[in-house]
Design a protein around this motif. Structure first.
Motif, PDB file in Angstrom:
ATOM      1  N   HIS A 100       0.832  -1.211   0.000  1.00  0.00           N
ATOM      2  CA  HIS A 100       0.000   0.000   0.000  1.00  0.00           C
ATOM      3  C   HIS A 100       0.867   1.263   0.000  1.00  0.00           C
ATOM      4  CE1 HIS A 100      -3.435   2.467   1.950  1.00  0.00           C
ATOM      5  NE2 HIS A 100      -3.641   2.386   0.656  1.00  0.00           N
TER       6      HIS A 100
ATOM      7  N   HIS B 167       1.421   3.968  -3.258  1.00  0.00           N
ATOM      8  CA  HIS B 167       1.142   5.400  -3.098  1.00  0.00           C
ATOM      9  C   HIS B 167       2.409   6.252  -3.180  1.00  0.00           C
ATOM     10  CE1 HIS B 167      -3.124   5.694  -2.257  1.00  0.00           C
ATOM     11  NE2 HIS B 167      -3.062   4.645  -1.477  1.00  0.00           N
TER      12      HIS B 167
ATOM     13  N   HIS C  30      -7.680   1.916  -7.032  1.00  0.00           N
ATOM     14  CA  HIS C  30      -7.534   2.454  -5.681  1.00  0.00           C
ATOM     15  C   HIS C  30      -7.005   3.888  -5.660  1.00  0.00           C
ATOM     16  CE1 HIS C  30      -6.874   2.258  -1.341  1.00  0.00           C
ATOM     17  NE2 HIS C  30      -5.749   2.900  -1.573  1.00  0.00           N
TER      18      HIS C  30
ATOM     19  N   HIS D  31      -9.324   7.178  -4.143  1.00  0.00           N
ATOM     20  CA  HIS D  31      -8.740   8.266  -3.355  1.00  0.00           C
ATOM     21  C   HIS D  31      -9.223   9.643  -3.761  1.00  0.00           C
ATOM     22  CE1 HIS D  31      -5.955   6.951  -0.233  1.00  0.00           C
ATOM     23  NE2 HIS D  31      -5.960   5.816  -0.897  1.00  0.00           N
TER      24      HIS D  31
ATOM     25  N   HIS E  51      -4.293   9.135   5.949  1.00  0.00           N
ATOM     26  CA  HIS E  51      -3.851   8.507   4.700  1.00  0.00           C
ATOM     27  C   HIS E  51      -4.509   9.188   3.491  1.00  0.00           C
ATOM     28  CE1 HIS E  51      -2.843   5.713   1.610  1.00  0.00           C
ATOM     29  NE2 HIS E  51      -4.086   5.318   1.452  1.00  0.00           N
TER      30      HIS E  51
END
Ligand SMILES: [Zn+2]
Length: 364
Positions: A85, A89, A120, A125, A303
């Motif tokens: 993850h 990112h 994702h 996001h 996050h």
């Protein structure tokens, strides 16, 4: 509908970014490339390898293998929460190659970082909790997670069957969704999705073969095939359930917002950063074990605001975010324990399964 845009500016994001930059500057610490994260990665990698070696080569009976398969599932889950993850990112390191390698761990454990990232990083996001765009809430017919989704009779029971379906999440991902995405981008309409490179196609097929060999073929050389298949299913049930529940607790709860864009302009009447806070929930912020294991996914608000900052910083950053939210009158939702978050998601499933009208909180 037009492209969805966030037109409003209240200065919230600027103030928050300035404070977070100051946090790193005054302490002379880096947002990425932290030794704590490299150590954590080494520990999780060791956990994965030890569990696998013990499970496949050392376990001689099913009752020894059972706790080992659970350990392996929890370890792989930790790879997803923490390493993959952050890598996906660009939050692990300043080096593009290191981030790529960490994101690529998803392929090593059976998934596809290319397709996961598209869904994702971009859709989820940017357009969090907006029906029709955020694919994390757009689940088609079986689940109703947003007030903007139409209700079917079967949703009345969704707070029961949803958890059973969560257990199939990774099986569906790895053996159906990934392949469907691959065929679509290679043979579908050219303008539908960006194509993927030949290198990524080769890596996709090679890592799927690698995954099949270590999860099925090698274990079958040492153990009865029916046991290997049974334990693979158990592994996926644990993994799928854990991943689904942790992700859903962050957005599919009744205490966060599900905004609807203006039907003609596509405009969301909010500042982007405030939208992120108001559509997201944290849980167990004071639990160091969950904090270590969940990779900061229990600090989903931080996050979503700072996806390019390594998750090990989210706990101290949460104090800054909470203070700024209080000043701007922005609702900051946090469940004090994992269980409270879990119950909140259960209740939301039950509420969304009920017939109209909804309670007022559900449509705000
Ligand atoms: Zn994320």
């Amino acid at each position: 509908m037009e492209k969805i845009t966030f037109q409003m500016h209240r200065g919230f994001h600027e103030v928050l970014k300035a404070r977070v930059n100051e946090y790193f500057a005054t302490r002379a610490i880096r947002p990425r490339d932290n030794w704590q994260m490299y150590l954590k990665t080494a520990l999780i990698a060791t956990w994965v390898l030890m569990s696998y070696i013990s499970l496949v080569f050392l376990a001689s009976s099913w009752y020894v293998a059972l706790p080992l398969v659970l350990s392996f599932a929890f370890a792989i889950c930790a790879v997803g929460f923490n390493i993959q993850h952050d890598g996906a990112h660009q939050a692990f390191s300043n080096s593009k190659n290191v981030n790529w390698l960490m994101a690529f761990t998803m392929d090593l454990i059976g998934g596809s970082h290319v397709f996961w990232r598209r869904k994702h990083n971009i859709l989820h996001h940017t357009y969090t909790n907006i029906n029709g765009v955020d694919e994390d809430i757009f689940d088609g017919s079986m689940f109703r997670l947003s007030p903007d989704q139409s209700r079917k009779k079967i949703h009345r029971f969704q707070h029961f069957y949803t958890y059973a379906l969560y257990a199939f999440l990774t099986l569906k991902w790895m053996f159906y969704d990934d392949w469907k995405s691959l065929f679509r981008v290679r043979f579908g309409k050219a303008d539908e999705q960006p194509r993927i490179s030949n290198r990524d196609v080769i890596l996709f097929v090679a890592t799927k073969a690698f995954h099949a060999s270590y999860s099925l073929i090698i274990p079958a050389l040492f153990h009865p095939i029916w046991l290997v298949i049974l334990f693979n299913l158990l592994f996926h049930f644990v993994l799928g359930f854990m991943l689904a529940v942790v992700f859903q607790m962050a957005h599919a709860v009744g205490d966060v917002a599900f905004p609807t864009p203006d039907k003609t302009t596509g405009d969301i009447d909010n500042e982007w950063a405030i939208h992120q806070v108001e559509t997201t929930a944290n849980f167990a912020m004071n639990n160091p074990i969950i904090g270590w294991y969940a990779g900061g996914l229990n600090f989903q608000i931080e996050h979503h605001l700072f996806p390019r900052i390594c998750h090990i910083h989210y706990r101290p950053l949460s104090a800054i975010v909470q203070k700024t939210c209080a000043e701007f009158g922005v609702h900051y939702q946090s469940y004090s324990t994992f269980l409270k978050g879990f119950v909140a998601h259960f209740r939301w499933l039950r509420t969304m399964g009920k017939a109209y009208p909804f309670p007022e909180t559900a449509t705000s």
